[in-house]
Design an enzyme around this catalytic site. Structure first.
Site, PDB file in Angstrom:
ATOM      1  N   ASP A  47      -6.830  68.780   1.415  1.00 41.88           N
ATOM      2  CA  ASP A  47      -7.246  68.417   2.772  1.00 41.88           C
ATOM      3  C   ASP A  47      -6.821  66.962   3.027  1.00 41.88           C
ATOM      4  O   ASP A  47      -5.670  66.708   3.369  1.00 41.88           O
ATOM      5  CB  ASP A  47      -8.760  68.623   2.856  1.00 41.88           C
ATOM      6  CG  ASP A  47      -9.311  68.504   4.252  1.00 41.88           C
ATOM      7  OD1 ASP A  47      -8.603  68.861   5.203  1.00 41.88           O
ATOM      8  OD2 ASP A  47     -10.460  68.042   4.413  1.00 41.88           O
ATOM      9  N   ASP A  79     -15.913  77.705  -0.683  1.00 41.86           N
ATOM     10  CA  ASP A  79     -17.320  77.944  -0.349  1.00 41.86           C
ATOM     11  C   ASP A  79     -17.761  77.181   0.890  1.00 41.86           C
ATOM     12  O   ASP A  79     -17.108  76.232   1.335  1.00 41.86           O
ATOM     13  CB  ASP A  79     -18.219  77.486  -1.504  1.00 41.86           C
ATOM     14  CG  ASP A  79     -18.304  75.955  -1.595  1.00 41.86           C
ATOM     15  OD1 ASP A  79     -17.240  75.319  -1.694  1.00 41.86           O
ATOM     16  OD2 ASP A  79     -19.424  75.412  -1.536  1.00 41.86           O
TER      17      ASP A  79
HETATM   18  P1  IMP Z   1      -9.691  66.385  -0.146  1.00 42.28           P
HETATM   19  O1  IMP Z   1     -10.023  65.333  -1.157  1.00 42.28           O
HETATM   20  O2  IMP Z   1     -10.100  65.987   1.240  1.00 42.28           O
HETATM   21  O3  IMP Z   1      -8.248  66.828  -0.191  1.00 42.28           O
HETATM   22  O4  IMP Z   1     -10.692  67.551  -0.454  1.00 42.28           O
HETATM   23  C1  IMP Z   1     -10.379  68.742  -0.891  1.00 42.28           C
HETATM   24  C2  IMP Z   1     -11.656  69.447  -1.292  1.00 42.28           C
HETATM   25  O5  IMP Z   1     -12.575  69.583  -0.183  1.00 42.28           O
HETATM   26  C3  IMP Z   1     -11.295  70.837  -1.689  1.00 42.28           C
HETATM   27  O6  IMP Z   1     -11.019  70.914  -3.075  1.00 42.28           O
HETATM   28  C4  IMP Z   1     -12.517  71.631  -1.286  1.00 42.28           C
HETATM   29  O7  IMP Z   1     -13.455  71.616  -2.337  1.00 42.28           O
HETATM   30  C5  IMP Z   1     -13.098  70.894  -0.108  1.00 42.28           C
HETATM   31  N1  IMP Z   1     -12.668  71.527   1.178  1.00 42.28           N
HETATM   32  C6  IMP Z   1     -11.840  70.996   2.098  1.00 42.28           C
HETATM   33  N2  IMP Z   1     -11.652  71.843   3.127  1.00 42.28           N
HETATM   34  C7  IMP Z   1     -12.363  72.953   2.865  1.00 42.28           C
HETATM   35  C8  IMP Z   1     -12.539  74.220   3.557  1.00 42.28           C
HETATM   36  O8  IMP Z   1     -11.986  74.504   4.636  1.00 42.28           O
HETATM   37  N3  IMP Z   1     -13.354  75.116   2.939  1.00 42.28           N
HETATM   38  C9  IMP Z   1     -13.972  74.876   1.746  1.00 42.28           C
HETATM   39  N4  IMP Z   1     -13.813  73.726   1.061  1.00 42.28           N
HETATM   40  C10 IMP Z   1     -13.014  72.762   1.607  1.00 42.28           C
END
Ligand code: IMP
Ligand code: MG
Length: 183
Positions: free
Chosen positions: A106, A162
């Site tokens: 994300d 989740d």
């Molecule tokens: P980042 O550090 O923002 O890239 O976060 C990624 C983490 O956020 C992922 O490994 C997920 O655990 C959580 N996450 C981000 N978007 C979603 C979503 O749409 N559904 C579920 N979990 C999400």
């Protein structure tokens, strides 16, 4: 027989058949890229577990697996969280070809932290494979070598992902009803 659709689900984004077909394609790309070597898959608990298992079954080169868990504490919902390792790998990765397997990339903060940490342990190579990629919300750039699907700006559950620890066991990827999620 597939399970009945839970009430919080708005619509299905990718069916079980679409997901399995795409995972097979990505596993073939991975087998080709690392041909003649063995590969260590590192799953980021808990979201990547379902994806990692499906992927590993279709990879045709020798594969080892290990897991780590991270905790992401976000003091301000919109800003970057504080990421740390809550459960470390069981084995060293020095000299190995390593592929970090994620459920979704994300903002990129989680993976940037993980890559920096793992790179310090001397792997021969370090790559990323993710089930979902949401590049529209990227804040820090991370090199994603293998991705199954690019998605838009909606909160997704199923296949390991989740909402409040629920929905991980759905065979498909689905968008939650708007009142359920999203900051
Ligand atoms: P980042 O550090 O923002 O890239 O976060 C990624 C983490 O956020 C992922 O490994 C997920 O655990 C959580 N996450 C981000 N978007 C979603 C979503 O749409 N559904 C579920 N979990 C999400
Ligand atoms: Mg995750």
């Amino acid at each position: 027989m597939s399970k009945a659709q839970p009430p919080g689900i708005d619509r299905i984004l990718f069916t079980q058949e679409q997901i399995e077909a795409r995972i097979k394609e990505v596993a073939a790309e991975i087998s080709e890229r690392y041909r003649g070597r063995s590969l260590k898959l590192i799953g980021v608990l808990k979201g990547s577990v379902f994806f990692l298992c499906a992927l590993a079954r279709h990879i045709e080169i020798p594969v080892k697996i290990d897991f780590l868990a991270i905790s992401n504490f976000a003091p301000h919902k919109a800003g970057p969280g504080i990421v740390r390792i809550a459960k470390d790998l069981d084995e060293p990765i020095e000299g190995e070809d390593v592929l970090v397997v994620e459920d979704i990339v994300d903002t990129g903060f989680t993976l940037r932290y993980l890559l920096q940490t793992l790179a310090g342990r001397g792997p021969n190579s370090l790559g990323i494979c993710t089930l979902l990629d949401r590049t529209s919300r990227r804040i820090v750039q991370v090199p994603v070598e293998f991705r199954c699907f690019e998605i838009g700006d909606h909160f997704v559950v199923g296949c390991g992902l989740d909402y409040k620890q629920l929905y991980r066991n759905l065979e498909y990827l689905a968008v939650l009803k708007p009142d359920q999620s999203m900051s």
